[in-house]
Write a protein that holds these residues in place. Structure first.
Motif, PDB file in Angstrom:
ATOM      1  N   ASN A   9       0.537  -1.044   0.558  1.00  0.00           N
ATOM      2  CA  ASN A   9       0.059   0.298   0.511  1.00  0.00           C
ATOM      3  C   ASN A   9       0.962   0.561  -0.044  1.00  0.00           C
ATOM      4  O   ASN A   9       1.331   1.570   0.954  1.00  0.00           O
ATOM      5  N   SER A  10       1.171   1.821  -1.219  1.00  0.00           N
ATOM      6  CA  SER A  10       1.786   2.760  -1.795  1.00  0.00           C
ATOM      7  C   SER A  10       1.473   4.426  -0.806  1.00  0.00           C
ATOM      8  O   SER A  10       2.184   4.902  -0.567  1.00  0.00           O
ATOM      9  N   THR A  11       0.073   4.613  -0.285  1.00  0.00           N
ATOM     10  CA  THR A  11      -0.598   5.545   0.561  1.00  0.00           C
ATOM     11  C   THR A  11       0.108   5.515   2.032  1.00  0.00           C
ATOM     12  O   THR A  11       0.711   6.817   1.763  1.00  0.00           O
ATOM     13  N   ASP A  12      -0.261   4.797   2.854  1.00  0.00           N
ATOM     14  CA  ASP A  12       0.393   4.518   3.554  1.00  0.00           C
ATOM     15  C   ASP A  12       1.764   4.154   3.588  1.00  0.00           C
ATOM     16  O   ASP A  12       2.794   5.187   4.571  1.00  0.00           O
ATOM     17  N   ALA A  13       3.234   3.709   3.292  1.00  0.00           N
ATOM     18  CA  ALA A  13       4.288   4.496   2.898  1.00  0.00           C
ATOM     19  C   ALA A  13       4.304   5.710   3.151  1.00  0.00           C
ATOM     20  O   ALA A  13       5.915   5.747   3.624  1.00  0.00           O
ATOM     21  N   LEU A  14       3.508   6.761   2.187  1.00  0.00           N
ATOM     22  CA  LEU A  14       4.075   7.800   2.135  1.00  0.00           C
ATOM     23  C   LEU A  14       4.004   8.454   3.343  1.00  0.00           C
ATOM     24  O   LEU A  14       3.963   9.846   3.415  1.00  0.00           O
ATOM     25  N   VAL A  26      -1.862  14.245   4.872  1.00  0.00           N
ATOM     26  CA  VAL A  26      -0.519  13.079   4.652  1.00  0.00           C
ATOM     27  C   VAL A  26      -1.378  12.967   3.314  1.00  0.00           C
ATOM     28  O   VAL A  26      -1.733  12.768   1.814  1.00  0.00           O
ATOM     29  N   ARG A  27      -2.478  11.871   3.655  1.00  0.00           N
ATOM     30  CA  ARG A  27      -3.979  11.702   2.898  1.00  0.00           C
ATOM     31  C   ARG A  27      -4.639  12.233   2.237  1.00  0.00           C
ATOM     32  O   ARG A  27      -4.916  11.594   0.745  1.00  0.00           O
ATOM     33  N   SER A  28      -4.331  13.455   3.037  1.00  0.00           N
ATOM     34  CA  SER A  28      -5.667  14.822   1.853  1.00  0.00           C
ATOM     35  C   SER A  28      -4.693  14.873   0.940  1.00  0.00           C
ATOM     36  O   SER A  28      -5.345  14.643  -0.486  1.00  0.00           O
ATOM     37  N   VAL A  29      -3.289  15.019   0.644  1.00  0.00           N
ATOM     38  CA  VAL A  29      -2.018  15.108  -0.327  1.00  0.00           C
ATOM     39  C   VAL A  29      -2.160  14.103  -1.241  1.00  0.00           C
ATOM     40  O   VAL A  29      -2.661  14.307  -2.627  1.00  0.00           O
ATOM     41  N   LEU A  30      -2.382  13.028  -0.700  1.00  0.00           N
ATOM     42  CA  LEU A  30      -1.954  12.155  -1.710  1.00  0.00           C
ATOM     43  C   LEU A  30      -3.458  11.596  -2.563  1.00  0.00           C
ATOM     44  O   LEU A  30      -3.137  11.462  -3.404  1.00  0.00           O
ATOM     45  N   ALA A  31      -4.349  12.087  -1.362  1.00  0.00           N
ATOM     46  CA  ALA A  31      -5.600  11.553  -2.379  1.00  0.00           C
ATOM     47  C   ALA A  31      -5.996  12.964  -4.442  1.00  0.00           C
ATOM     48  O   ALA A  31      -6.465  12.138  -4.508  1.00  0.00           O
ATOM     49  N   VAL A  32      -5.037  13.556  -3.984  1.00  0.00           N
ATOM     50  CA  VAL A  32      -5.033  14.564  -5.421  1.00  0.00           C
ATOM     51  C   VAL A  32      -3.396  14.130  -6.091  1.00  0.00           C
ATOM     52  O   VAL A  32      -3.556  14.788  -6.885  1.00  0.00           O
ATOM     53  N   VAL A  33      -2.599  13.296  -5.849  1.00  0.00           N
ATOM     54  CA  VAL A  33      -1.546  13.183  -6.672  1.00  0.00           C
ATOM     55  C   VAL A  33      -1.552  11.937  -7.096  1.00  0.00           C
ATOM     56  O   VAL A  33      -2.418  10.872  -7.179  1.00  0.00           O
ATOM     57  N   PRO A  34      -1.191  12.200  -8.404  1.00  0.00           N
ATOM     58  CA  PRO A  34      -1.418  11.126  -9.451  1.00  0.00           C
ATOM     59  C   PRO A  34      -0.976  10.031  -9.545  1.00  0.00           C
ATOM     60  O   PRO A  34      -0.090   9.862  -8.352  1.00  0.00           O
ATOM     61  N   GLU A  35      -1.385   8.482  -9.717  1.00  0.00           N
ATOM     62  CA  GLU A  35      -0.983   6.994  -9.693  1.00  0.00           C
ATOM     63  C   GLU A  35       0.741   7.367  -9.605  1.00  0.00           C
ATOM     64  O   GLU A  35       1.084   8.008 -11.005  1.00  0.00           O
ATOM     65  N   GLY A  36       1.598   6.828  -9.103  1.00  0.00           N
ATOM     66  CA  GLY A  36       2.802   6.561  -9.676  1.00  0.00           C
ATOM     67  C   GLY A  36       3.764   5.647 -10.600  1.00  0.00           C
ATOM     68  O   GLY A  36       2.576   4.254 -11.019  1.00  0.00           O
ATOM     69  N   ARG A  58      13.258   8.279  -3.979  1.00  0.00           N
ATOM     70  CA  ARG A  58      12.573   8.847  -4.941  1.00  0.00           C
ATOM     71  C   ARG A  58      10.887   8.302  -5.177  1.00  0.00           C
ATOM     72  O   ARG A  58      10.637   6.866  -4.721  1.00  0.00           O
ATOM     73  N   ILE A  59      10.247   8.900  -5.832  1.00  0.00           N
ATOM     74  CA  ILE A  59       8.953   8.998  -6.152  1.00  0.00           C
ATOM     75  C   ILE A  59       9.082   9.232  -7.042  1.00  0.00           C
ATOM     76  O   ILE A  59       9.767  10.082  -8.198  1.00  0.00           O
ATOM     77  N   TYR A  60       7.836   8.140  -7.913  1.00  0.00           N
ATOM     78  CA  TYR A  60       7.655   8.718 -10.150  1.00  0.00           C
ATOM     79  C   TYR A  60       6.321   9.294 -10.280  1.00  0.00           C
ATOM     80  O   TYR A  60       5.734   8.175 -11.103  1.00  0.00           O
ATOM     81  N   HIS A  61       5.768   9.656  -9.357  1.00  0.00           N
ATOM     82  CA  HIS A  61       4.210  10.174  -9.576  1.00  0.00           C
ATOM     83  C   HIS A  61       4.234  12.074 -10.833  1.00  0.00           C
ATOM     84  O   HIS A  61       5.506  12.460 -10.007  1.00  0.00           O
TER      85      HIS A  61
END
Length: 218
Positions: A9-14, A26-36, A58-61
């Protein structure tokens, strides 16, 4: 050598890249981040005011559009900039770094220090310009960075060694004296902050600055 990080679960990882009190933001931010496109890679663990966080190298989003970013709260925008300072594209890293480097937040500090150990010299210059307080005794910036380094000596030693490695490989021709290289200047300033924090000289893992003595160097 650190292994690739491929959590189920990459969301939990971030979310774990930030102190737990920020999890909702953080979860609110990740909700609008495109999938990596790929899993976040090579995490590093550091301590931030008594709590361990796990930050990806590194992230790839892809970046969200500007309107989406503006819809976030102030602290959420800072979280987003921190995450994208880990982006696989150096120009993206620099752009987001420049939004956070001047902020006096303890949880921002590891994102900045990690970038000091990377190879893009323009990023090193941005960090040095963005942290004028590192050279000011008893400043807020010096206190924050000194505290972080004092709590994470192994991590900082690794950053120092990377600074030396990239200088030697890519920039020694331009900066024969390591002490004039932007990464060398940063390492020296970070050590001064740590020394002030602990009240003793901080260990060195970089070449010592050259000292001019009557036309000779020592």
């Amino acid at each position: 050598m650190e292994k690739s990080w491929e959590p189920p679960n990459s969301t939990d990882a971030l979310v774990r890249a930030f102190p737990s009190r920020l999890a909702g933001d953080v979860r609110s931010v990740l909700a609008v981040v495109p999938e990596g496109r790929l899993s976040s890679a090579d995490p590093f663990q550091v301590e931030v005011w008594g709590e361990t966080v796990t930050i990806p190298s590194r992230i790839y989003h892809d970046e969200p559009n500007a309107d989406v970013v503006r819809s976030l709260s102030g602290i959420q925008q800072v979280i987003l900039h921190c995450l994208y300072s880990r982006h696989c594209d150096g120009r993206v890293r620099q752009r987001h770094l420049e939004q956070i480097v001047r902020l006096d937040e303890a949880w921002v500090v590891p994102f900045v220090v990690q970038l000091a150990g990377e190879y893009v010299v323009e990023i090193l210059e941005s960090i040095y310009r963005g942290l004028p307080g590192l050279g000011v005794p008893d400043s807020v910036q010096r206190g924050l960075y000194g505290e972080f380094i004092a709590r994470n000596p192994v991590f900082f030693a690794r950053v120092e060694r990377r600074v030396v490695s990239y200088w030697s490989c890519y920039y020694r021709w331009k900066y024969p004296d390591f002490g004039t290289y932007p990464g060398g200047l940063l390492a020296e300033a970070f050590r001064a902050a740590a020394s002030e924090r602990v009240g003793a000289p901080w260990p060195r893992h970089t070449p010592a600055p050259l000292m001019n003595t009557g036309g000779q160097t020592t």
